[in-house]
Structure formats: C-alpha cells, structure tokens
Design a protein around this motif. Structure first.
Motif, PDB file in Angstrom:
ATOM      1  N   ALA A 156       0.834  -1.211   0.000  1.00 42.74           N
ATOM      2  CA  ALA A 156       0.000   0.000   0.000  1.00 42.74           C
ATOM      3  C   ALA A 156       0.869   1.262   0.000  1.00 42.74           C
ATOM      4  CB  ALA A 156      -0.915  -0.008   1.222  1.00 42.74           C
ATOM      5  N   GLU A 157       1.952   1.274   0.763  1.00 39.22           N
ATOM      6  CA  GLU A 157       2.840   2.436   0.794  1.00 39.22           C
ATOM      7  C   GLU A 157       3.528   2.624  -0.549  1.00 39.22           C
ATOM      8  OE1 GLU A 157       4.197   2.597   5.498  1.00 39.22           O
ATOM      9  OE2 GLU A 157       5.185   1.184   4.133  1.00 39.22           O
ATOM     10  N   ALA A 158       3.946   1.533  -1.183  1.00 33.09           N
ATOM     11  CA  ALA A 158       4.588   1.630  -2.490  1.00 33.09           C
ATOM     12  C   ALA A 158       3.617   2.173  -3.536  1.00 33.09           C
ATOM     13  CB  ALA A 158       5.125   0.258  -2.920  1.00 33.09           C
ATOM     14  N   LYS A 159       2.354   1.704  -3.510  1.00 33.18           N
ATOM     15  CA  LYS A 159       1.344   2.202  -4.443  1.00 33.18           C
ATOM     16  C   LYS A 159       1.105   3.697  -4.226  1.00 33.18           C
ATOM     17  CE  LYS A 159      -1.373  -2.027  -5.271  1.00 33.18           C
ATOM     18  NZ  LYS A 159      -1.518  -1.919  -6.731  1.00 33.18           N
ATOM     19  N   SER A 160       1.092   4.108  -2.968  1.00 30.93           N
ATOM     20  CA  SER A 160       0.840   5.509  -2.650  1.00 30.93           C
ATOM     21  C   SER A 160       1.939   6.417  -3.183  1.00 30.93           C
ATOM     22  CB  SER A 160       0.703   5.679  -1.139  1.00 30.93           C
ATOM     23  OG  SER A 160       0.486   7.031  -0.805  1.00 30.93           O
ATOM     24  N   VAL A 161       3.201   6.070  -2.918  1.00 30.96           N
ATOM     25  CA  VAL A 161       4.296   6.928  -3.368  1.00 30.96           C
ATOM     26  C   VAL A 161       4.407   6.896  -4.886  1.00 30.96           C
ATOM     27  CG1 VAL A 161       6.245   5.288  -3.338  1.00 30.96           C
ATOM     28  CG2 VAL A 161       6.622   7.688  -2.720  1.00 30.96           C
ATOM     29  N   TRP A 162       4.042   5.773  -5.511  1.00 27.01           N
ATOM     30  CA  TRP A 162       4.051   5.721  -6.973  1.00 27.01           C
ATOM     31  C   TRP A 162       2.992   6.674  -7.552  1.00 27.01           C
ATOM     32  CZ3 TRP A 162       7.155   4.043 -10.671  1.00 27.01           C
ATOM     33  CH2 TRP A 162       6.660   3.952 -11.976  1.00 27.01           C
ATOM     34  N   ALA A 163       1.809   6.706  -6.933  1.00 28.26           N
ATOM     35  CA  ALA A 163       0.763   7.624  -7.389  1.00 28.26           C
ATOM     36  C   ALA A 163       1.206   9.078  -7.228  1.00 28.26           C
ATOM     37  CB  ALA A 163      -0.524   7.368  -6.613  1.00 28.26           C
ATOM     38  N   LEU A 164       1.898   9.373  -6.134  1.00 26.85           N
ATOM     39  CA  LEU A 164       2.392  10.733  -5.926  1.00 26.85           C
ATOM     40  C   LEU A 164       3.400  11.132  -7.002  1.00 26.85           C
ATOM     41  CD1 LEU A 164       2.868  10.776  -2.038  1.00 26.85           C
ATOM     42  CD2 LEU A 164       1.375  12.289  -3.344  1.00 26.85           C
ATOM     43  N   LEU A 165       4.270  10.211  -7.378  1.00 23.12           N
ATOM     44  CA  LEU A 165       5.289  10.515  -8.380  1.00 23.12           C
ATOM     45  C   LEU A 165       4.679  10.868  -9.736  1.00 23.12           C
ATOM     46  CD1 LEU A 165       8.030   7.827  -7.638  1.00 23.12           C
ATOM     47  CD2 LEU A 165       8.174  10.291  -7.231  1.00 23.12           C
ATOM     48  N   GLN A 166       3.460  10.385 -10.004  1.00 22.83           N
ATOM     49  CA  GLN A 166       2.828  10.692 -11.287  1.00 22.83           C
ATOM     50  C   GLN A 166       2.388  12.151 -11.367  1.00 22.83           C
ATOM     51  OE1 GLN A 166       3.245   7.945 -13.190  1.00 22.83           O
ATOM     52  NE2 GLN A 166       3.936   7.126 -11.213  1.00 22.83           N
ATOM     53  N   ARG A 167       2.308  12.810 -10.212  1.00 22.87           N
ATOM     54  CA  ARG A 167       1.910  14.214 -10.195  1.00 22.87           C
ATOM     55  C   ARG A 167       3.101  15.078 -10.584  1.00 22.87           C
ATOM     56  NH1 ARG A 167      -3.257  13.075 -10.416  1.00 22.87           N
ATOM     57  NH2 ARG A 167      -4.024  11.913  -8.622  1.00 22.87           N
ATOM     58  N   ASN A 168       2.927  15.872 -11.631  1.00 26.95           N
ATOM     59  CA  ASN A 168       4.031  16.678 -12.144  1.00 26.95           C
ATOM     60  C   ASN A 168       4.620  17.572 -11.058  1.00 26.95           C
ATOM     61  OD1 ASN A 168       5.622  17.927 -14.408  1.00 26.95           O
ATOM     62  ND2 ASN A 168       4.426  19.714 -13.840  1.00 26.95           N
ATOM     63  N   GLU A 169       3.753  18.259 -10.313  1.00 29.88           N
ATOM     64  CA  GLU A 169       4.260  19.190  -9.305  1.00 29.88           C
ATOM     65  C   GLU A 169       4.969  18.456  -8.174  1.00 29.88           C
ATOM     66  OE1 GLU A 169       2.792  23.166  -6.957  1.00 29.88           O
ATOM     67  OE2 GLU A 169       1.525  21.403  -6.846  1.00 29.88           O
ATOM     68  N   PHE A 170       4.445  17.307  -7.767  1.00 25.65           N
ATOM     69  CA  PHE A 170       5.096  16.572  -6.691  1.00 25.65           C
ATOM     70  C   PHE A 170       6.498  16.138  -7.106  1.00 25.65           C
ATOM     71  CE2 PHE A 170       6.234  12.853  -4.224  1.00 25.65           C
ATOM     72  CZ  PHE A 170       5.876  13.224  -2.934  1.00 25.65           C
ATOM     73  N   LEU A 171       6.649  15.661  -8.344  1.00 29.20           N
ATOM     74  CA  LEU A 171       7.968  15.266  -8.841  1.00 29.20           C
ATOM     75  C   LEU A 171       8.923  16.451  -8.832  1.00 29.20           C
ATOM     76  CD1 LEU A 171       9.778  13.097 -10.094  1.00 29.20           C
ATOM     77  CD2 LEU A 171       8.839  13.707 -12.333  1.00 29.20           C
TER      78      LEU A 171
END
Length: 395
Positions: A156-171
């Motif tokens: 679940a934590e890996a899925k969460s951080v992967w979803a965050l990385l898809q956000r341009n601003e978060f990256l």
C-alpha cells in the motif's frame, strides 16, 4: 465561483438610492429576492458539482483539481489532491502533454523492493533524464514510502508513493526540495500532499482586492500595482531572488528545468520580500520538454510549443520541431523584469539597468550562449541590483 462573484456584484450595485426607495418601495425587495435566488441557485450548482468529495481525499475518488488552504502544526499550508498534470487547462489541445490519471495501479502484488527500486529509477530517468544523481533520489523516494516509519515498505505504501510521483508538481517539489525559492514539501499520504502556504503576495495580485481585479483593464492593473505594490528596493530584492531561482533551475543536481509559463501570476514573495515560486506546475524538466518537442510535426514555430512559452524552432524543410528552445529561462524572466523594475527605478540606475535587461532578453537557447554568456549576464544583473540595496534595511 466566478458565477457567485458576479452575483455578489449584482447585490452591491442594486439601485437602492433614496429617491428610488421613495418612488418604488417594492424595487428593493424584488432586487434582494432575485439576488438571494441567484445565490441559492449558484450554491446548489456548486454543491452538486463537488458533493462527491465528502472527504478531503480518498484515493480513487479524488480525480479533480482540488486545492485547499489550511493550518497544519500551526503553519499555513496548501493541501493538494488529484492535481492534473497538464500545464494549462486552456491549452489542452496539442500544446501540452497530458498523461492518463494513474490510480494506485503500480506496483502489483509480488513486486520486491529491488524491483520497485528499478521501476522507480526507470520512471525518474524517463522524466528527468539519465543522470548519475538519480540513484540517490530513488533512495529518498523509498524513505518517503515508509509512511509509518516501521523500516519497511508495504504494498500500500509503495502504491501511494508511486501515485504521488505521477503528479508533475510533486515530482518537481521532490527534485527541487533543497532549493531556497521553491515551496517545501511538508507531508503526503495517498495522492494528497502538503506544501508551504501560498506566498504572501503574487506580483499581479499583491496590490488589488480580489473583487476589483476582474473589473479593471490590464494596463490600469499594472499602473496600480506600481503605485500600491512594494517599494522599488523591495522589488529589487524579489527580482534578485527570481534570478537566483533561474540559476537553481539551470544544471541542478537533478538536471535542467524550464519555466513554461513565465508570467507574474506564478511569482510571489514572503512577508520579508524573499522570492518564492508560487506555482511549480508551470516548470518542466528538460527531458520531458525535449521528448515532447523533438521530431514533432510542424508548419511554423508556434506548433513547437510546450505549455505557454517553451518554444522550439521549426525545421520547415523537414517539417519537424527541433529540440533546442528559442528562449532560455533568463531571457523570458528579463522581459518580466523590464516592466517590473524600470518604473520607479532610481535615476542613476535606470539607464544601465534598462541596457542590461534589453541585452538579457536577446539571449537565445543556443548552447554557445547558454553556458558563458548566460551566466555572465545573470551575474551582472544580480550585482547591479545588489549594489543598490546592500547595506540598507532592504537587504
């Protein structure tokens, strides 16, 4: 919200003069009733549009652009959830890339930490370029993924951080987290993340009340900004910070970044007049810009545009876009500074400042200029401004 503001203007400008009240006693009642009815209808539309978001952010539900302001640990913060990757909703045709929304679909069950590390490294290479510093950034991502600090990363934590990385601003926040002039990342969970609050004032908005801005033409807004905005030495301090941000974007630890909507609306400052970039969604990694532009079919240079103003030349013989940008960040920023710094500048500085800013706006994105000439012009501008405000209360 714009509809509600217009309705508010109707309430303010209802004809409630004394003469009319005496001759038409029912007019005021009818006006108030119609305004109330309009506000009720507008509120109902807003409610039906956003009623599905009963919680702040719930993974699969959070798919629209949602931005909140709030307090967290006694600090003003901005809370973002489901931010769209596209650079501008008004330029959603072919002008900017748009990725499909990723909803916690990776990694899949059975993926090992080693495989997740390699997957993350591949993603960062594709978005930031093949840089020797990326393994260190991957290590930071894995540390971030351990949300509950139990020294292990669950699925679940890996899925969460992967979803965050898809956000341009978060990256971008992750890549620029050590830079002084970008907002700091304060917290994250799911595809929700917190940053420092919006800067104290944006250049285009600092002097004007929100309800007044839509009623004024741009030229008058600019004049009022110069009159009601910060004193010239404060503007010089903000400009120095902006120039430092341009340096931070150029050949940083995680590559080069481009400002692809260079307007005053994206620039802000703190209560102490230190520059802060108000919106990082308009900043893009060089690798992403090149991948989008290079080989793209075109008829003229306007077809080779990423975002609003990251533009490359068009090879009309081959009818393909080239990979190099026409203007670097510095040239576009100097064009902003001409309108922001020259009005009200000290008389003994105005001529030299104007000359340097004009020279700066002629810089091109060619490799022969970007290295030496680019750095020299930027250094001269910072020195000129700093000499004028150093050893004063404004420094």
């Amino acid at each position: 919200m714009r509809r509600l503001r217009r309705l508010a203007h109707l309430v303010l400008f209802c004809p409630f003069s004394k003469g009319l009240q005496g001759r038409l006693p029912g007019l005021r009642v009818r006006c108030v009733f119609l305004a109330w009815l309009g506000v009720f209808a507008g509120s109902w539309l807003v409610y039906t549009r956003y009623s599905s978001y009963s919680e702040l952010c719930r993974g699969h539900v959070c798919q629209a652009v949602i931005v909140y302001s709030g307090l967290w640990r006694d600090k003003d913060v901005t809370i973002k959830c489901g931010i769209e990757e596209a650079l501008d909703s008004k330029a959603q045709t072919d002008a900017a890339p748009r990725r499909e929304l990723v909803l916690f679909d990776k990694p899949t069950r059975g993926t090992s930490i080693k495989e997740f590390r390699e997957m993350t490294l591949g993603f960062l290479k594709a978005n930031l370029g093949d840089l020797p510093s990326l393994p260190a950034l991957v290590g930071q991502v894995l540390l971030m993924a351990d949300f509950n600090k139990d020294n292990r990363v669950s699925l679940a934590e890996a899925k969460s951080v992967w979803a965050l990385l898809q956000r341009n601003e978060f990256l971008l926040l992750l890549s620029l987290q050590e830079k002084e002039h970008a907002s700091r990342l304060l917290g994250y969970c799911g595809d929700l993340y917190l940053t420092e609050g919006v800067p104290h004032g944006a250049w285009h908005a600092a002097a004007l009340p929100p309800l007044l801005r839509p009623l004024l033409p741009p030229a008058l807004q600019g004049a009022l900004q110069q009159w009601l905005g910060p004193a010239w030495p404060w503007r010089a301090k903000i400009a120095i910070g902006l120039l430092e941000f341009v340096e931070e974007l150029f050949h940083g630890a995680y590559g080069t970044f481009y400002m692809c909507e260079t307007t005053l609306a994206n620039v802000g400052y703190t209560a102490t007049y230190d520059f802060k970039m108000a919106d990082l969604q308009q900043v893009a990694p060089e690798a992403a810009v090149r991948r989008f532009l290079q080989g793209r079919r075109c008829e003229h240079s306007a077809d080779c545009t990423y975002g609003r103003d990251c533009r490359a030349p068009c090879d009309r013989l081959m009818r393909q876009c080239k990979g190099d940008l026409i203007q670097p960040n510095l040239a576009k920023v100097c064009a902003l500074l001409r309108g922001y710094l020259l009005p009200g500048a000290p008389a003994d500085l105005r001529e030299e400042l104007g000359t340097q800013l004009r020279t700066c706006t002629t810089l091109s994105g060619l490799a022969s200029q970007v290295e030496a000439h680019h750095s020299l012009v930027l250094s001269h501008l910072k020195t000129l401004l700093w000499k004028k405000i150093s050893n004063t209360k404004y420094s």
